[in-house]
Design a protein around this motif. Sequence first.
Motif, mmCIF file in Angstrom:
data_model
loop_
_atom_site.group_PDB
_atom_site.id
_atom_site.type_symbol
_atom_site.label_atom_id
_atom_site.label_comp_id
_atom_site.label_asym_id
_atom_site.label_seq_id
_atom_site.Cartn_x
_atom_site.Cartn_y
_atom_site.Cartn_z
ATOM 1 N N ALA A 231 -18.659 87.607 79.078
ATOM 2 C CA ALA A 231 -17.934 88.039 77.885
ATOM 3 C C ALA A 231 -16.471 88.264 78.227
ATOM 4 O O ALA A 231 -16.148 88.981 79.178
ATOM 5 N N ALA A 232 -15.577 87.651 77.448
ATOM 6 C CA ALA A 232 -14.146 87.890 77.623
ATOM 7 C C ALA A 232 -13.706 89.083 76.778
ATOM 8 O O ALA A 232 -13.126 90.034 77.280
ATOM 9 N N TYR A 233 -13.989 89.049 75.479
ATOM 10 C CA TYR A 233 -13.666 90.158 74.591
ATOM 11 C C TYR A 233 -14.385 89.939 73.264
ATOM 12 O O TYR A 233 -14.980 88.885 73.014
ATOM 13 N N VAL A 234 -14.352 90.958 72.411
ATOM 14 C CA VAL A 234 -14.921 90.892 71.073
ATOM 15 C C VAL A 234 -13.842 91.252 70.062
ATOM 16 O O VAL A 234 -13.122 92.237 70.247
ATOM 17 N N VAL A 235 -13.707 90.456 69.013
ATOM 18 C CA VAL A 235 -12.782 90.751 67.919
ATOM 19 C C VAL A 235 -13.567 91.453 66.814
ATOM 20 O O VAL A 235 -14.490 90.864 66.236
ATOM 21 N N PRO A 236 -13.262 92.726 66.513
ATOM 22 C CA PRO A 236 -14.006 93.439 65.457
ATOM 23 C C PRO A 236 -13.777 92.796 64.092
ATOM 24 O O PRO A 236 -12.673 92.322 63.787
ATOM 25 N N THR A 237 -14.823 92.796 63.269
ATOM 26 C CA THR A 237 -14.720 92.279 61.904
ATOM 27 C C THR A 237 -15.321 93.294 60.943
ATOM 28 O O THR A 237 -16.098 94.165 61.329
ATOM 29 N N ASP A 238 -14.973 93.165 59.660
ATOM 30 C CA ASP A 238 -15.432 94.123 58.650
ATOM 31 C C ASP A 238 -16.882 93.882 58.238
ATOM 32 O O ASP A 238 -17.508 94.750 57.651
ATOM 33 N N GLY A 239 -17.406 92.685 58.511
ATOM 34 C CA GLY A 239 -18.784 92.360 58.158
ATOM 35 C C GLY A 239 -19.379 91.440 59.200
ATOM 36 O O GLY A 239 -18.705 91.022 60.148
ATOM 37 N N TYR A 240 -20.642 91.137 59.020
ATOM 38 C CA TYR A 240 -21.378 90.306 59.971
ATOM 39 C C TYR A 240 -21.035 88.835 59.734
ATOM 40 O O TYR A 240 -21.429 88.260 58.724
ATOM 41 N N PRO A 241 -20.313 88.173 60.649
ATOM 42 C CA PRO A 241 -19.975 86.752 60.475
ATOM 43 C C PRO A 241 -21.165 85.878 60.854
ATOM 44 O O PRO A 241 -21.327 85.476 62.009
ATOM 45 N N GLN A 242 -22.011 85.593 59.883
ATOM 46 C CA GLN A 242 -23.236 84.833 60.144
ATOM 47 C C GLN A 242 -23.001 83.329 60.187
ATOM 48 O O GLN A 242 -23.884 82.571 60.580
ATOM 49 N N THR A 243 -21.826 82.899 59.774
ATOM 50 C CA THR A 243 -21.513 81.481 59.796
ATOM 51 C C THR A 243 -21.105 81.053 61.206
ATOM 52 O O THR A 243 -21.195 81.824 62.147
ATOM 53 N N SER A 244 -20.678 79.817 61.351
ATOM 54 C CA SER A 244 -20.245 79.280 62.645
ATOM 55 C C SER A 244 -18.746 79.040 62.623
ATOM 56 O O SER A 244 -18.166 78.754 61.575
ATOM 57 N N GLY A 245 -18.135 79.155 63.785
ATOM 58 C CA GLY A 245 -16.684 79.028 63.863
ATOM 59 C C GLY A 245 -16.208 77.590 63.753
ATOM 60 O O GLY A 245 -16.859 76.658 64.217
ATOM 61 N N LEU A 246 -15.050 77.422 63.146
ATOM 62 C CA LEU A 246 -14.367 76.130 63.066
ATOM 63 C C LEU A 246 -13.138 76.196 63.962
ATOM 64 O O LEU A 246 -12.232 77.003 63.724
ATOM 65 N N ILE A 247 -13.123 75.369 65.000
ATOM 66 C CA ILE A 247 -12.026 75.379 65.971
ATOM 67 C C ILE A 247 -10.949 74.381 65.556
ATOM 68 O O ILE A 247 -11.240 73.228 65.259
ATOM 69 N N VAL A 248 -9.697 74.844 65.540
ATOM 70 C CA VAL A 248 -8.542 73.994 65.240
ATOM 71 C C VAL A 248 -7.600 74.055 66.435
ATOM 72 O O VAL A 248 -7.095 75.125 66.786
#
Length: 262
Positions: A231-248
């Motif tokens: 683990a490098a780090y965790v970015v806190p979010t306001d809700g559960y991001p159940q989707t998948s990330g899109l990398i640009v």
Amino acid sequence: MSASAFNLVPPTYADGMLFVLLSGGQVQCFNASTLESMWVYTDPQGGRCESSVRYDDGYIYVGFFASTTVGGFACISVTDEDPSSQTEEKVPIWRNSSLGSYYWDGAWSNENYVFVITNGGTLCCIDKKTGDAVQTVATGQTSRSNISYYNGRIYWANQSGYLYSYNLTADGRLDMENLIEPLYFGGASTSTPAIYNNRVYIGISNGGNFGVEGYGILVGDINPETGAMSAAYVVPTDGYPQTSGLIVNGYEEEDGYVYVYF
């Protein structure tokens, strides 16, 4: 035809066609230019089709959910054998109903094999020609993730707080001699791992093990030589991001950053 199921998995586009998942265990194929229906596949067990479609060289691979333990995984030719019929009923090239069910569990394939995780957490390496499982690895942990591929390895996350990775052999099977320790992040994830430049990104719930309570986006490091994950780090979010990330990565040369959208 049936309506889309509640999960609304996005259509898959490939080779001028759209593959749409419907309730009642159906997959409908449309001409992407005209939006005219070309054929329909209905799984014999009915149930739901809530796993994304994998297209590979004229065939699609997709799993079905009838119950937590009952379902099927099918290989279907995309060829329109009867252009005169918009509701031509497709027959699968093969169908394997012995492995379990599939719920948000999308596949990845190489030249010889297709890989998928069952709802019950069993990793399956399936012969693309016969549909027979040549390798299975049971984790006993519920999965809601597609399989990702990066740099000779496959990856997936599960709802028991683990990010898994396996090396592949020269012929494309699972390398069971050079195993990679799973990364435990706590909580749960339904994200398909997004990977770039030896970093992996998944949305997580309850990432307290890394000092983040509640929800966040886990950023992990991958050792390119060994595949070891940390683990490098965790970015806190306001809700559960159940989707998948899109990398640009289009701005990488300009400002040195890669952007990941959830």
